[in-house]
Design an enzyme around this catalytic site. Structure first.
Site, short mmCIF file in Angstrom:
data_model
loop_
_atom_site.label_atom_id
_atom_site.label_comp_id
_atom_site.label_asym_id
_atom_site.label_seq_id
_atom_site.Cartn_x
_atom_site.Cartn_y
_atom_site.Cartn_z
N LYS A 14 0.82 -1.21 0.00
CA LYS A 14 0.00 0.00 0.00
C LYS A 14 0.85 1.27 0.00
CE LYS A 14 -1.33 -0.15 4.85
NZ LYS A 14 -0.19 0.60 5.41
N ARG A 89 -7.26 2.24 11.32
CA ARG A 89 -6.84 0.84 11.45
C ARG A 89 -7.85 0.00 12.20
NH1 ARG A 89 -1.37 1.83 10.34
NH2 ARG A 89 0.11 0.16 10.47
N ARG A 128 12.06 -6.55 2.68
CA ARG A 128 11.87 -5.11 2.45
C ARG A 128 13.07 -4.30 2.96
NH1 ARG A 128 6.29 -2.26 3.96
NH2 ARG A 128 6.73 -2.92 6.09
N ARG A 163 14.03 -1.96 8.19
CA ARG A 163 13.37 -1.17 9.22
C ARG A 163 13.30 -1.98 10.51
NH1 ARG A 163 7.76 1.10 6.99
NH2 ARG A 163 6.95 -0.14 8.70
N ARG A 174 1.87 -7.86 14.08
CA ARG A 174 1.12 -6.86 13.32
C ARG A 174 0.02 -7.53 12.49
NH1 ARG A 174 5.18 -3.46 9.94
NH2 ARG A 174 3.32 -2.30 9.39
P1 AMP Z 1 3.07 1.64 8.99
O1 AMP Z 1 4.15 2.56 8.54
O2 AMP Z 1 1.71 2.03 8.46
O3 AMP Z 1 3.40 0.21 8.71
O4 AMP Z 1 2.95 1.78 10.58
C1 AMP Z 1 4.01 1.47 11.44
C2 AMP Z 1 3.54 1.50 12.89
O5 AMP Z 1 3.03 2.82 13.20
C3 AMP Z 1 2.43 0.56 13.26
O6 AMP Z 1 2.87 -0.74 13.55
C4 AMP Z 1 1.84 1.26 14.50
O7 AMP Z 1 2.66 1.05 15.63
C5 AMP Z 1 1.95 2.72 14.13
N1 AMP Z 1 0.73 3.23 13.46
C6 AMP Z 1 0.62 3.65 12.16
N2 AMP Z 1 -0.64 4.03 11.89
C7 AMP Z 1 -1.36 3.83 13.03
C8 AMP Z 1 -2.73 4.00 13.38
N3 AMP Z 1 -3.65 4.42 12.50
N4 AMP Z 1 -3.11 3.72 14.65
C9 AMP Z 1 -2.24 3.26 15.54
N5 AMP Z 1 -0.93 3.04 15.28
C10 AMP Z 1 -0.48 3.32 14.03
#
Ligand code: AMP
Length: 218
Positions: A14, A89, A128, A163, A174
């Site tokens: 995404k 989310r 990744r 990362r 996750r």
């Molecule tokens: P992402 O970059 O979208 O994969 O997000 C990485 C991490 O950021 C996630 O595992 C969460 O810890 C936090 N995070 C991102 N978006 C949200 C959200 N909408 N609500 C809560 N935590 C978030």
């Protein structure tokens, strides 16, 4: 252009698709993960608290996210549409987001759900690579997402790293969180008649998926 929400399990692509859509339609790509990483990068007290939670794969507090989001969506570059990646989310965030949209006088737009199976998502996560400087994302197991020079960012020449949250344990955590918290959003948005689904299979390239997304948006 419409406001767009992307919903997908980790590693469905995404982030990649959001960036492609952002360039094609000239609308900002707003990733709550990036907003949070920026806060961590700023070295603030809030950032230190967030880093701990993120490394464990936990979701960050609704209040923290909605604060960062209100500030970002209020900027003028969001007036002609934007892509929301990583938010909402869960159903509780979707309700908070509806209130935020009312407050900011914006429409929900369209919700694009990228469906992928867990095994494929895991193998993509483990391969990744992310640029330590500009945040660009690469993948050594997807031909068109490999960097031109191993370990170096095509865009800015900085070093690529894994990362800290791209490991098996965090992935499983996750994915589990995704199934429990995020999947119910599919029904929620389907009931609002704004949901479009795309199946991400190993046989589809990022371009194939992008073409399907363009069909939805045009
Ligand atoms: P992402 O970059 O979208 O994969 O997000 C990485 C991490 O950021 C996630 O595992 C969460 O810890 C936090 N995070 C991102 N978006 C949200 C959200 N909408 N609500 C809560 N935590 C978030």
């Amino acid at each position: 252009m419409k406001n767009i929400i992307f919903i997908a399990p980790p590693a469905a692509g995404k982030g990649t698709q959001s960036k492609l859509v952002s360039t094609e339609y000239n609308i900002p790509h707003i990733s709550t993960g990036d907003l949070l990483r920026d806060e961590i990068g700023s070295g603030s007290q809030l950032g230190i608290k967030i880093k701990d939670e993120m490394d464990r794969g936990s979701l960050i507090d609704d209040d923290i996210i909605v604060g960062l989001l209100r500030e970002r969506l209020s900027k003028v570059d969001c007036n002609n549409g934007y892509i929301l990646d990583g938010y909402p989310r869960n159903v509780s965030q979707a309700k908070i987001y509806n209130d935020l949209l009312k407050e900011l006088n914006k429409d929900i737009g369209v919700v694009i759900y990228m469906s992928i199976d867990e095994e494929l998502a895991l193998s993509r996560t483990l391969s990744r690579l992310t640029c330590s400087s500009c945040g660009a994302s690469y993948n050594s197991s997807v031909l068109e997402l490999k960097p031109k020079i191993d370990g170096i960012c095509d865009k800015c020449g900085h070093t690529l790293r894994v990362r800290s949250d791209d490991n098996r344990e965090t992935f499983l955590n996750r994915f589990d969180t995704y199934v429990r918290e995020t999947k119910p959003l599919i029904d929620y948005y389907n009931n609002l008649s704004v949901l479009k689904t795309i199946n991400v299979g190993a046989d589809k390239s990022a371009d194939d998926i992008f073409n399907e997304i363009k069909d939805i948006l045009n």
